[in-house]
Design a protein around this motif. Structure first.
Motif, PDB file in Angstrom:
ATOM      1  N   MET A   1      91.807  72.649  40.579  1.00  0.00           N
ATOM      2  CA  MET A   1      90.672  73.564  40.468  1.00  0.00           C
ATOM      3  C   MET A   1      89.924  73.264  39.167  1.00  0.00           C
ATOM      4  SD  MET A   1      90.738  77.730  40.292  1.00  0.00           S
ATOM      5  CE  MET A   1      91.732  77.811  41.783  1.00  0.00           C
ATOM      6  N   THR A   2      88.595  73.216  39.246  1.00  0.00           N
ATOM      7  CA  THR A   2      87.775  73.025  38.054  1.00  0.00           C
ATOM      8  C   THR A   2      86.789  74.163  37.938  1.00  0.00           C
ATOM      9  OG1 THR A   2      86.179  71.690  39.275  1.00  0.00           O
ATOM     10  CG2 THR A   2      87.968  70.513  38.193  1.00  0.00           C
ATOM     11  N   TYR A   3      86.250  74.308  36.728  1.00  0.00           N
ATOM     12  CA  TYR A   3      85.323  75.411  36.480  1.00  0.00           C
ATOM     13  C   TYR A   3      84.000  74.837  35.994  1.00  0.00           C
ATOM     14  CZ  TYR A   3      89.497  78.146  36.993  1.00  0.00           C
ATOM     15  OH  TYR A   3      90.643  78.686  37.492  1.00  0.00           O
ATOM     16  N   ALA A   4      83.168  74.428  36.960  1.00  0.00           N
ATOM     17  CA  ALA A   4      81.882  73.864  36.603  1.00  0.00           C
ATOM     18  C   ALA A   4      80.960  74.934  36.038  1.00  0.00           C
ATOM     19  CB  ALA A   4      81.246  73.214  37.831  1.00  0.00           C
ATOM     20  N   ASP A   5      81.116  76.140  36.527  1.00  0.00           N
ATOM     21  CA  ASP A   5      80.310  77.265  36.070  1.00  0.00           C
ATOM     22  C   ASP A   5      81.124  78.033  35.033  1.00  0.00           C
ATOM     23  OD1 ASP A   5      78.907  79.583  35.644  1.00  0.00           O
ATOM     24  OD2 ASP A   5      78.483  79.949  37.763  1.00  0.00           O
ATOM     25  N   LEU A   6      80.589  78.173  33.833  1.00  0.00           N
ATOM     26  CA  LEU A   6      81.334  78.844  32.777  1.00  0.00           C
ATOM     27  C   LEU A   6      81.700  80.274  33.145  1.00  0.00           C
ATOM     28  CD1 LEU A   6      79.486  77.580  29.593  1.00  0.00           C
ATOM     29  CD2 LEU A   6      81.772  76.979  30.353  1.00  0.00           C
ATOM     30  N   ALA A   7      80.900  80.892  33.982  1.00  0.00           N
ATOM     31  CA  ALA A   7      81.189  82.273  34.377  1.00  0.00           C
ATOM     32  C   ALA A   7      82.406  82.352  35.297  1.00  0.00           C
ATOM     33  CB  ALA A   7      79.971  82.876  35.078  1.00  0.00           C
ATOM     34  N   LEU A 180     103.486  69.973  18.052  1.00  0.00           N
ATOM     35  CA  LEU A 180     103.337  71.171  18.869  1.00  0.00           C
ATOM     36  C   LEU A 180     103.084  70.819  20.338  1.00  0.00           C
ATOM     37  CD1 LEU A 180     101.135  73.331  16.468  1.00  0.00           C
ATOM     38  CD2 LEU A 180     103.547  73.710  17.027  1.00  0.00           C
ATOM     39  N   ALA A 181     102.200  69.852  20.559  1.00  0.00           N
ATOM     40  CA  ALA A 181     101.851  69.481  21.932  1.00  0.00           C
ATOM     41  C   ALA A 181     102.991  68.760  22.640  1.00  0.00           C
ATOM     42  CB  ALA A 181     100.599  68.603  21.922  1.00  0.00           C
ATOM     43  N   GLY A 182     103.960  68.251  21.881  1.00  0.00           N
ATOM     44  CA  GLY A 182     105.123  67.641  22.501  1.00  0.00           C
ATOM     45  C   GLY A 182     106.081  68.665  23.089  1.00  0.00           C
ATOM     46  N   ALA A 183     105.999  69.889  22.577  1.00  0.00           N
ATOM     47  CA  ALA A 183     106.887  70.953  23.057  1.00  0.00           C
ATOM     48  C   ALA A 183     106.171  71.981  23.915  1.00  0.00           C
ATOM     49  CB  ALA A 183     107.534  71.655  21.865  1.00  0.00           C
ATOM     50  N   LEU A 184     104.856  72.061  23.792  1.00  0.00           N
ATOM     51  CA  LEU A 184     104.056  73.054  24.490  1.00  0.00           C
ATOM     52  C   LEU A 184     102.903  72.367  25.212  1.00  0.00           C
ATOM     53  CD1 LEU A 184     103.782  75.546  21.497  1.00  0.00           C
ATOM     54  CD2 LEU A 184     105.285  75.839  23.479  1.00  0.00           C
ATOM     55  N   ALA A 189      93.623  70.401  26.904  1.00  0.00           N
ATOM     56  CA  ALA A 189      93.782  69.107  27.560  1.00  0.00           C
ATOM     57  C   ALA A 189      94.270  69.261  28.998  1.00  0.00           C
ATOM     58  CB  ALA A 189      94.763  68.238  26.767  1.00  0.00           C
ATOM     59  N   VAL A 190      95.091  70.271  29.246  1.00  0.00           N
ATOM     60  CA  VAL A 190      95.638  70.494  30.583  1.00  0.00           C
ATOM     61  C   VAL A 190      94.550  70.929  31.566  1.00  0.00           C
ATOM     62  CG1 VAL A 190      97.180  71.985  31.927  1.00  0.00           C
ATOM     63  CG2 VAL A 190      97.958  70.997  29.766  1.00  0.00           C
ATOM     64  N   ARG A 191      93.707  71.865  31.158  1.00  0.00           N
ATOM     65  CA  ARG A 191      92.660  72.373  32.051  1.00  0.00           C
ATOM     66  C   ARG A 191      91.391  72.617  31.241  1.00  0.00           C
ATOM     67  NH1 ARG A 191      93.356  74.655  37.061  1.00  0.00           N
ATOM     68  NH2 ARG A 191      95.103  73.212  37.091  1.00  0.00           N
ATOM     69  N   PRO A 192      90.656  71.531  30.918  1.00  0.00           N
ATOM     70  CA  PRO A 192      89.455  71.694  30.086  1.00  0.00           C
ATOM     71  C   PRO A 192      88.418  72.589  30.759  1.00  0.00           C
ATOM     72  CG  PRO A 192      90.080  69.376  30.307  1.00  0.00           C
ATOM     73  CD  PRO A 192      90.888  70.142  31.307  1.00  0.00           C
ATOM     74  N   TRP A 193      87.790  73.392  29.949  1.00  0.00           N
ATOM     75  CA  TRP A 193      86.736  74.317  30.405  1.00  0.00           C
ATOM     76  C   TRP A 193      85.816  74.546  29.221  1.00  0.00           C
ATOM     77  CZ3 TRP A 193      85.671  78.963  28.065  1.00  0.00           C
ATOM     78  CH2 TRP A 193      84.800  79.832  28.719  1.00  0.00           C
ATOM     79  N   VAL A 217     103.893  78.911  31.978  1.00  0.00           N
ATOM     80  CA  VAL A 217     102.601  79.582  31.884  1.00  0.00           C
ATOM     81  C   VAL A 217     101.564  78.659  32.512  1.00  0.00           C
ATOM     82  CG1 VAL A 217     100.813  80.475  30.341  1.00  0.00           C
ATOM     83  CG2 VAL A 217     103.234  80.845  29.800  1.00  0.00           C
ATOM     84  N   GLU A 218     100.845  79.147  33.509  1.00  0.00           N
ATOM     85  CA  GLU A 218      99.839  78.329  34.185  1.00  0.00           C
ATOM     86  C   GLU A 218      98.514  78.434  33.445  1.00  0.00           C
ATOM     87  OE1 GLU A 218      97.604  77.764  38.519  1.00  0.00           O
ATOM     88  OE2 GLU A 218      99.064  79.383  38.229  1.00  0.00           O
ATOM     89  N   VAL A 219      97.967  77.278  33.069  1.00  0.00           N
ATOM     90  CA  VAL A 219      96.683  77.230  32.371  1.00  0.00           C
ATOM     91  C   VAL A 219      95.577  77.178  33.422  1.00  0.00           C
ATOM     92  CG1 VAL A 219      95.283  76.017  30.673  1.00  0.00           C
ATOM     93  CG2 VAL A 219      97.793  75.968  30.484  1.00  0.00           C
ATOM     94  N   LEU A 220      94.708  78.180  33.425  1.00  0.00           N
ATOM     95  CA  LEU A 220      93.620  78.265  34.396  1.00  0.00           C
ATOM     96  C   LEU A 220      92.301  77.752  33.833  1.00  0.00           C
ATOM     97  CD1 LEU A 220      94.440  81.808  35.797  1.00  0.00           C
ATOM     98  CD2 LEU A 220      95.170  79.598  36.687  1.00  0.00           C
ATOM     99  N   GLY A 221      92.227  77.586  32.547  1.00  0.00           N
ATOM    100  CA  GLY A 221      91.024  77.073  31.887  1.00  0.00           C
ATOM    101  C   GLY A 221      91.118  77.348  30.407  1.00  0.00           C
ATOM    102  N   CYS A 222      90.572  76.414  29.585  1.00  0.00           N
ATOM    103  CA  CYS A 222      90.644  76.609  28.140  1.00  0.00           C
ATOM    104  C   CYS A 222      89.584  75.754  27.455  1.00  0.00           C
ATOM    105  CB  CYS A 222      92.033  76.219  27.622  1.00  0.00           C
ATOM    106  SG  CYS A 222      92.228  76.381  25.825  1.00  0.00           S
ATOM    107  N   GLY A 223      88.837  76.366  26.550  1.00  0.00           N
ATOM    108  CA  GLY A 223      87.850  75.620  25.782  1.00  0.00           C
ATOM    109  C   GLY A 223      86.944  76.548  24.987  1.00  0.00           C
TER     110      GLY A 223
END
Length: 257
Positions: A1-7, A180-184, A189-193, A217-223
């Protein structure tokens, strides 16, 4: 799933299975020395359940400023501030605070004292999330050591699910960031938004602020919420000297005993 629309970044909700979608915002607010109203507008537009602050006011009447930020953003003070040497956590009324602890990290002579604001928050009946707000050192060796000390505190005994949010003072190729990113999961990077770079608002060219989440923890979007409805470039430039990072995370419900 991607989030092309910021909303389209998912909003807060509790699922029928007890899991919870949580919006978390990480923001270095530079001790509220800039345009505080612009800062409050950005935070409100992001509609976070959890706000991880770095460089919260920590000197004279710091609690007054923490209360002001809570009032202007419809959030409640949870922990941190001067007691954690800068990091602070606020939350919406949706979060039930189960545990808080402010941690002062070992100080290197001649360098600023650093600390961690930590809390265990419950959403719904059983979706628990350990939250850490951090601001790592400007000095590389101390910064890497602080990353290790931070990881030593995870997971919290009350929950296997955790999120670390803060100003890492380092790009993703740095040793502390990589530790940090080696453990978490590096959520950006996982779900860019949205946008990627957090420094500086006038010339975004590097990613030194991040949200990282534990396995499960599921990453649904981050940025960076550049262009999110209600977030203007003018407010982002006026609010402080960092851009915020907004993440949507799905936190599992606790397993039945």
């Amino acid at each position: 799933m991607t989030y092309a629309d910021l909303a389209d970044l998912p909003g807060s909700k509790t699922e029928p299975d007890g899991s919870a979608v949580v919006r978390l915002l990480s923001y270095n607010v530079r001790s509220l020395r800039d345009d505080r109203e612009a800062l409050a507008r950005v935070i409100r537009a992001c509609a976070p359940d959890v706000l991880c602050v770095q460089e919260a006011p920590r000197f004279f009447r710091w609690r007054k400023y923490a209360a002001w930020l809570g009032r202007r953003t419809d959030l409640c003070y949870v922990t941190g501030g001067a007691t954690a040497s800068g990091p602070m956590i606020l939350s919406s009324l949706r979060a039930h605070v189960e545990h808080t602890e402010d941690v002062l990290l070992p100080r290197t002579p001649g360098l600023h004292r650093r600390g961690l604001a930590t809390a265990v928050l419950r959403f719904g009946s059983s979706a628990r999330l350990a939250v850490v707000s951090c601001h790592l050192s400007l000095q590389a060796a101390e910064r890497r050591a602080q990353a290790g000390l931070l990881l030593d505190r995870l997971p919290h005994a009350a929950t296997p699910h955790a999120v670390v949010a803060g100003d890492l003072n380092e790009r993703p190729d740095g040793r502390a960031f990589r530790r940090l990113a080696g453990a978490l999961q590096d959520c950006g990077a996982v779900r860019p938004w949205g946008g990627a770079y957090t420094s500086t608002p006038d010339d975004p060219h590097q990613r030194i602020d991040a949200v990282l989440a534990s396995e499960g923890v599921e990453v649904l979007g981050c940025g960076v919420p550049v262009g999110l409805p209600g977030v203007t470039g003018r407010d982002l430039r006026a609010a402080t000297d960092h851009l915020p990072v907004l993440a949507a995370l799905r936190v599992p419900a606790a397993a039945a005993a």
